[in-house]
Design a protein around this motif. Structure first.
Motif, short mmCIF file in Angstrom:
data_model
loop_
_atom_site.label_atom_id
_atom_site.label_comp_id
_atom_site.label_asym_id
_atom_site.label_seq_id
_atom_site.Cartn_x
_atom_site.Cartn_y
_atom_site.Cartn_z
N SER A 198 -12.26 -22.04 18.05
CA SER A 198 -12.74 -21.55 19.35
C SER A 198 -14.25 -21.52 19.42
N PHE B 9 2.06 -23.02 26.37
CA PHE B 9 1.33 -24.12 25.73
C PHE B 9 0.97 -25.23 26.71
N PHE C 168 -2.66 -23.32 22.68
CA PHE C 168 -2.84 -23.95 21.37
C PHE C 168 -2.98 -22.89 20.28
N TYR D 46 -2.59 -26.41 27.87
CA TYR D 46 -3.43 -27.09 26.88
C TYR D 46 -3.30 -28.60 26.99
N GLY E 293 -6.63 -22.75 29.43
CA GLY E 293 -6.28 -23.98 28.75
C GLY E 293 -6.14 -23.86 27.25
N GLY E 294 -6.83 -22.92 26.62
CA GLY E 294 -6.84 -22.85 25.16
C GLY E 294 -5.94 -21.82 24.54
#
Length: 307
Positions: free
Chosen positions: A232, A122, A182, A125, A178-179
């Motif tokens: 997304s 995580f 999440f 993120y 980075g995503g």
């Protein structure tokens, strides 16, 4: 002798509405009002008289739908939308696939260091997008990156900032890095909410961990998958910071690489806020249409499955 029911004071009845006033004012001032002003600007344009010199030579006039017509026929905006489509076709499936895989692995009983692993996945993120883009941008440069040499020695494809496939892979890698965390947290939370009795009954029936994941866990977390896909898609349509940050490092990224970059250039470089406002409204409407269309399709499919 029965007593008449006591009436609540008027102040008690109005208390919930009083608590809503600050949030309503903030919503109107910082959300609804800017949107309304942008829509108003999209219907206007600057009219130049003569050479455009002197007071009153430039006037703001009503343009109707002319700005929208220009935006829809703008090849740069269309090409930016196509580039975002290709970028999204790489980013969204890979990011959601990794998020689902990590969530399923963390939900198994034999996993070790679950808390540390969850935090490590995580943590990217929490890093700002500009900082992440700068970090990866320098790692993509052949002169300073140690990874490109290792990938070349192993015969693997190298991400880079050259136009074409390497550029799409490089930008998609930043978004996936980075995503994923999440989306993994959202899916993992849904997995932890499933009653343990369901898994125990499946194990008594002889189901393996793989069969439990495919036949029980994934179908039960389908609403979370729909939600993460929805987020997304919206994030993909709003790509701006990564290509803008990487632009000084390569000539492959133009100032109109993504639709939002085109809006920014027209508004703050070309000083044409009217055309930029029309383009922003079109992007917002397209995002709204895609989002509601996907949610409607997902809801109808869910109802068919229940019936």
């Amino acid at each position: 002798m029965t007593r008449a029911p006591r009436r609540r004071p008027y102040g008690v009845k109005g208390a919930p509405y009083a608590f809503l006033i600050p949030a309503t004012l903030l919503f109107l001032l910082f959300f609804a009002l800017p949107i309304g002003y942008a829509v108003l600007l999209s219907f206007r344009r600057t009219e130049v008289k003569g050479l455009g010199l002197g007071k009153g030579a430039r006037q703001e006039v009503w343009a109707g739908l002319a700005n929208y017509g220009d935006a829809l026929s703008d090849s740069e905006l269309l090409h930016g939308a196509l580039r975002i489509l290709g970028y999204g076709m790489i980013t969204v499936p890979v990011m959601l696939g990794l998020a689902l895989l990590f969530a399923l692995l963390l939900d198994t009983e034999r996993v070790r260091l679950r808390g540390f692993s969850r935090l490590a996945i995580f943590l990217p993120y929490a890093i700002p997008g500009v900082v992440a883009a700068l970090m990866w941008g320098f790692l993509y440069l052949p002169d300073v990156s140690p990874f490109l040499y290792l990938l070349d020695a192993a015969g693997l494809p190298e991400p880079g900032l050259l136009d074409g496939g390497p550029l799409y892979l490089s930008l998609a890698n930043i978004a996936v890095w980075g995503g994923t965390g999440f989306n993994m947290i959202v899916i993992y939370t849904s997995l932890r909410a499933i009653p343990a009795e369901i898994f125990e009954a499946a194990r008594l029936d002889g189901c393996s961990q793989l069969r439990i994941a495919l036949r029980i866990k994934i179908p039960l977390v389908a609403p979370s998958l729909v939600l993460t896909f929805f987020f997304s898609v919206i994030a993909t349509l709003q790509v701006f910071s990564e290509p803008t940050t990487l632009k000084p490092l390569t000539n492959s990224l133009s100032t109109t690489w993504s639709p939002l970059m085109k809006v920014y250039r027209d508004a703050f470089v070309e000083n044409d806020v009217y055309a930029a406002a029309a383009q922003a409204v079109i992007i917002a409407l397209a995002t709204l249409a895609l989002s509601f269309g996907f949610l409607k399709a997902a809801n109808s499919r869910t109802k068919q499955g229940e019936s």
